[in-house]
Structure formats: C-alpha cells, structure tokens
Scaffold this motif. Structure first.
Motif, PDB file in Angstrom:
ATOM      1  N   VAL A  72       0.828  -1.204   0.000  1.00  0.00           N
ATOM      2  CA  VAL A  72       0.000   0.000   0.000  1.00  0.00           C
ATOM      3  C   VAL A  72       0.860   1.249   0.000  1.00  0.00           C
ATOM      4  CG1 VAL A  72      -1.665   1.330   1.377  1.00  0.00           C
ATOM      5  CG2 VAL A  72      -1.992  -1.130   1.025  1.00  0.00           C
ATOM      6  N   ALA A  73       1.927   1.265   0.810  1.00  0.00           N
ATOM      7  CA  ALA A  73       2.818   2.426   0.811  1.00  0.00           C
ATOM      8  C   ALA A  73       3.427   2.641  -0.565  1.00  0.00           C
ATOM      9  CB  ALA A  73       3.918   2.241   1.863  1.00  0.00           C
ATOM     10  N   GLN A  74       3.859   1.577  -1.211  1.00  0.00           N
ATOM     11  CA  GLN A  74       4.473   1.695  -2.531  1.00  0.00           C
ATOM     12  C   GLN A  74       3.466   2.209  -3.560  1.00  0.00           C
ATOM     13  OE1 GLN A  74       6.564  -1.765  -3.849  1.00  0.00           O
ATOM     14  NE2 GLN A  74       7.221  -0.848  -5.764  1.00  0.00           N
ATOM     15  N   TYR A  75       2.272   1.651  -3.502  1.00  0.00           N
ATOM     16  CA  TYR A  75       1.237   2.075  -4.462  1.00  0.00           C
ATOM     17  C   TYR A  75       0.971   3.581  -4.341  1.00  0.00           C
ATOM     18  CZ  TYR A  75      -3.236   2.459  -6.847  1.00  0.00           C
ATOM     19  OH  TYR A  75      -4.235   2.848  -7.698  1.00  0.00           O
ATOM     20  N   LEU A  76       0.826   4.062  -3.128  1.00  0.00           N
ATOM     21  CA  LEU A  76       0.499   5.472  -2.936  1.00  0.00           C
ATOM     22  C   LEU A  76       1.692   6.382  -3.221  1.00  0.00           C
ATOM     23  CD1 LEU A  76      -1.699   5.105   0.258  1.00  0.00           C
ATOM     24  CD2 LEU A  76      -2.484   5.624  -2.072  1.00  0.00           C
ATOM     25  N   LEU A  77       2.890   5.956  -2.850  1.00  0.00           N
ATOM     26  CA  LEU A  77       4.073   6.747  -3.187  1.00  0.00           C
ATOM     27  C   LEU A  77       4.210   6.914  -4.694  1.00  0.00           C
ATOM     28  CD1 LEU A  77       6.658   5.307  -0.633  1.00  0.00           C
ATOM     29  CD2 LEU A  77       6.040   7.729  -0.836  1.00  0.00           C
ATOM     30  N   GLU A  78       3.920   5.854  -5.419  1.00  0.00           N
ATOM     31  CA  GLU A  78       4.067   5.904  -6.874  1.00  0.00           C
ATOM     32  C   GLU A  78       2.919   6.650  -7.539  1.00  0.00           C
ATOM     33  OE1 GLU A  78       6.705   1.822  -7.479  1.00  0.00           O
ATOM     34  OE2 GLU A  78       4.548   1.767  -7.924  1.00  0.00           O
ATOM     35  N   HIS A  79       1.704   6.350  -7.136  1.00  0.00           N
ATOM     36  CA  HIS A  79       0.547   6.865  -7.864  1.00  0.00           C
ATOM     37  C   HIS A  79       0.067   8.231  -7.370  1.00  0.00           C
ATOM     38  CE1 HIS A  79      -0.275   3.291 -10.346  1.00  0.00           C
ATOM     39  NE2 HIS A  79       0.278   2.640  -9.338  1.00  0.00           N
ATOM     40  N   ALA A 286       7.859  12.215   4.853  1.00  0.00           N
ATOM     41  CA  ALA A 286       6.685  12.704   5.572  1.00  0.00           C
ATOM     42  C   ALA A 286       5.523  11.737   5.422  1.00  0.00           C
ATOM     43  CB  ALA A 286       6.296  14.093   5.056  1.00  0.00           C
ATOM     44  N   PHE A 287       5.327  11.215   4.212  1.00  0.00           N
ATOM     45  CA  PHE A 287       4.253  10.252   3.970  1.00  0.00           C
ATOM     46  C   PHE A 287       4.426   9.004   4.838  1.00  0.00           C
ATOM     47  CE2 PHE A 287       3.255   6.256   1.798  1.00  0.00           C
ATOM     48  CZ  PHE A 287       1.881   6.372   1.652  1.00  0.00           C
ATOM     49  N   LEU A 288       5.643   8.470   4.886  1.00  0.00           N
ATOM     50  CA  LEU A 288       5.861   7.239   5.646  1.00  0.00           C
ATOM     51  C   LEU A 288       5.682   7.470   7.139  1.00  0.00           C
ATOM     52  CD1 LEU A 288       8.881   5.772   3.652  1.00  0.00           C
ATOM     53  CD2 LEU A 288       6.500   4.987   3.621  1.00  0.00           C
ATOM     54  N   LYS A 328      -5.793   9.530   2.439  1.00  0.00           N
ATOM     55  CA  LYS A 328      -5.539  10.907   1.977  1.00  0.00           C
ATOM     56  C   LYS A 328      -4.925  11.748   3.091  1.00  0.00           C
ATOM     57  CE  LYS A 328     -10.085  13.059   2.826  1.00  0.00           C
ATOM     58  NZ  LYS A 328     -11.229  13.716   2.156  1.00  0.00           N
ATOM     59  N   ALA A 329      -5.150  11.341   4.346  1.00  0.00           N
ATOM     60  CA  ALA A 329      -4.541  12.051   5.470  1.00  0.00           C
ATOM     61  C   ALA A 329      -3.034  11.804   5.550  1.00  0.00           C
ATOM     62  CB  ALA A 329      -5.209  11.625   6.779  1.00  0.00           C
ATOM     63  N   TRP A 330      -2.541  10.763   4.879  1.00  0.00           N
ATOM     64  CA  TRP A 330      -1.110  10.475   4.889  1.00  0.00           C
ATOM     65  C   TRP A 330      -0.333  11.322   3.878  1.00  0.00           C
ATOM     66  CZ3 TRP A 330      -1.950   4.535   3.917  1.00  0.00           C
ATOM     67  CH2 TRP A 330      -2.704   3.998   4.948  1.00  0.00           C
ATOM     68  N   ILE A 331      -1.023  11.869   2.897  1.00  0.00           N
ATOM     69  CA  ILE A 331      -0.362  12.590   1.810  1.00  0.00           C
ATOM     70  C   ILE A 331       0.028  13.984   2.288  1.00  0.00           C
ATOM     71  CG2 ILE A 331      -0.530  13.381  -0.573  1.00  0.00           C
ATOM     72  CD1 ILE A 331      -0.721  10.335  -0.272  1.00  0.00           C
ATOM     73  N   PRO A 332       1.321  14.307   2.305  1.00  0.00           N
ATOM     74  CA  PRO A 332       1.728  15.632   2.780  1.00  0.00           C
ATOM     75  C   PRO A 332       1.311  16.724   1.810  1.00  0.00           C
ATOM     76  CG  PRO A 332       3.611  14.417   1.936  1.00  0.00           C
ATOM     77  CD  PRO A 332       2.463  13.465   1.919  1.00  0.00           C
TER      78      PRO A 332
END
Length: 333
Positions: A72-79, A286-288, A328-332
């Motif tokens: 999930v972290a990889q998917y969101l970091l990439e996309h 920041a995301f992680l 969406k709260a994880w996205i800086p």
C-alpha cells in the motif's frame, strides 16, 4: 506473518511483493513472496540514498502483514506522489544494518528490537523513529478452537502435558510438538518449554507460508495442533484459534532470554527510517511517518494477497480505491 526474529524479546526494557508502477521496473531485485526471507543485506538497491533522485527503497519482511504495509505504501508513493519505489527483502535484525547504512530507507513493521534501537537510534543516531504503524502485535501459543471447545482446560499452559501425546508428530521425537515458523523469528519458545518443564519440542516449519500450510492441513482433517502464532494475521479468519494462557507478562520478565517463563507482551508495531532519509527525504519521508492504519485495514489487504491470491499490486489498488478517506490524510501538503 509474521517472518517473525520475530521473535528475541518483543518488549523494550521499558516494554512479513512489490507493487510496480511503469516507472518502477527493477526486475533484477528479488521478487518478494510469503515464503522464507532471503538475507539481502549485502545487496543495496540502486535507488537507496540516491542524491537528488525521487526514489524510495523499502525493506519488506516475509510475513504477509508486512508485505501489505509495503504494497500500500508503494502504491500510494508511486501513484499519488510520483516516486519510484523499490523493495528489498531482509530478515528482521539484518534489516537494521541495511537501514543504518542507507541500503534501504525505511522499515514499516518492527516488532521490537531494543538492542538495535539502542545501537542505531540512541548511540549511532543513524536510524530515526518513524512513529507507530497503528497496529498492535502479539505473539502467543494457540490451539485450534475446535479442539479448545472439546478440551477447555488445554488453554491453561499447566494442562498442556496432559495433551502432549495428542500433539505428537513424527518430527517431535516422542514429545508434543510446538510448531514454530522460522528460526529467524522473534521467539522465546525453546526457553519457555525448558523453563516451564513441558513435555514438548519446538519444531520449525521453516517459514510463515509453510506453517500456514501445515495448520490448514491439520484443520482440514480436524486434528489437534499447538502452534506459535501472532496477531494481526489473516489466517484467524479461516482457521479460528484460541490462545493458550502462559504465565502473565510483567515488565522485565523477558530481560534474560535464558530464564523466560512468561507470555509474550502486546507490542505496538513501529516504523523506522534511515536518519538521513528522515531529514532529507521530503514528501516521501513525511508520507511514511504519516502512514498509520488499523489491524482491520492490514488484514483486509493480507487476505486479498494470501487467501484470494491477488497480486500485491491488485490488493493495494483495491484497498486504496475503497479507503480514500483513510489514506488521503497520509499525503503531505
């Protein structure tokens, strides 16, 4: 699960695929599975610590819950953030060395390694805490619920010898079998069996996947078994299990591994970042740090990967589509 080295002690002395976007094809590195973890500490990612590059390298342990975090972290970091992400599979303790040296940028699920924390976080300051994962882990001994219902007293460790012959296998040498996963997991089981003077032998399945295969086969045949297992773990949804009560955990009771006679603690799982990455990793760092989800979230992804046989890519994308309000709260900004 958990591979859990998981388990020496989980407590501080004061207490397991990759998602590949088009931009992230790194096929030369290990493709991760739910089987045993390879020690990759001698292999650095070509992207780890790359100056000025918008890249991230994540350490992934071999148990499926840890794979779910990374997927999930990889998917969101990439996309969502446009990073190129690589993953490297490393056993738990060697992962700390890799993180300290910048061969990986982050560990997303650590079950408590106080010696490593003291060395790298407090003394060398080459690793920085990344905050809690939001999931509380617990290791214990479990029997299938169908057997516990037939024999309720088996859930007290003091009655285990009464059932040793029921748990005997060809591998346990005339004693009852206590099934563990991998010798690399955090485990106190050999000491517990010896110190509690139980008529059992610890037998290692070799990996989480091998252990799951054995438990599902026992359950299919309605055979009794005693196993080291952990929560959170998706298998409880398919094979209900009941925990055996060991002597209660008290602060410091596991300080000397050779003398342990107590249960495993409940452990809030933690994230750790390479110190330079934590400081200079921009939105990815920041995301992680912001990445925090529930046991239910993790198990949802783990079930898709391990039970529904979805790829980690598909599972992460499916979860992300249905939980935008969470991530969406994880996205800086």
């Amino acid at each position: 699960m958990r591979i859990r080295t998981r388990p020496r002690t989980l407590a501080r002395t004061s207490p397991r695929t990759r998602v590949t976007a088009p931009v992230a094809a790194v096929s030369a590195l290990l493709v991760l599975t739910g089987c045993g973890a390879a020690d990759m500490t001698r292999q650095a990612s070509p992207f780890a610590n790359a100056q000025g590059a918008k890249t991230v390298t994540l350490s992934v342990q071999s148990w499926v819950g840890a794979q779910s975090n990374v997927a999930v972290a990889q998917y969101l970091l990439e996309h969502e953030l446009g990073y190129r992400v690589d993953t490297v599979q490393v056993d738990e303790v060697p992962a700390w060395d890799a993180l300290s040296q910048g061969r990986v940028d982050a560990i997303l699920e650590d079950w408590g390694h106080p010696d490593q924390e003291q060395r790298y976080v407090e003394d060398k300051k080459t690793i920085a805490p990344g905050g809690g994962l939001g999931v509380t882990g617990h290791i214990g001994w479990y029997v299938p619920t169908y057997f516990a219902r037939q024999h309720p007293d088996v859930t007290d460790w003091r009655n285990l010898d009464k059932y040793a012959d029921r748990f005997r296998t060809a591998e346990s040498g005339g004693k009852g079998q206590l099934m563990d996963g991998s010798p690399s997991y955090v485990t106190n089981d050999k000491a517990l069996v010896a110190n509690l003077k139980l008529d059992y032998r610890v037998v290692f399945a070799g990996s989480e996947a091998a252990q799951i295969t054995q438990m599902r086969q026992f359950a299919k045949e309605k055979k009794p078994f005693l196993t080291y297992w952990y929560t959170p773990q998706w298998l409880f949804e398919k094979v209900p299990m009941t925990e055996v009560k060991l002597p209660p955990y008290k602060e410091g009771c596991d300080a000397d591994p050779k003398k342990i006679t107590c249960a495993y603690p409940k452990t809030p799982l933690q994230k750790y970042l390479n110190a330079d990455f934590a400081k200079n990793g921009g939105k990815a760092a920041a995301f992680l740090k912001n990445f925090t989800w529930s046991t239910e979230d993790q198990n949802e992804v783990s079930l898709m990967i391990a039970n529904e046989k979805m790829s980690a890519q598909e599972a992460a994308a499916t979860w992300a589509r249905g939980h935008r309000e969470t991530w969406k709260a994880w996205i800086p900004e």
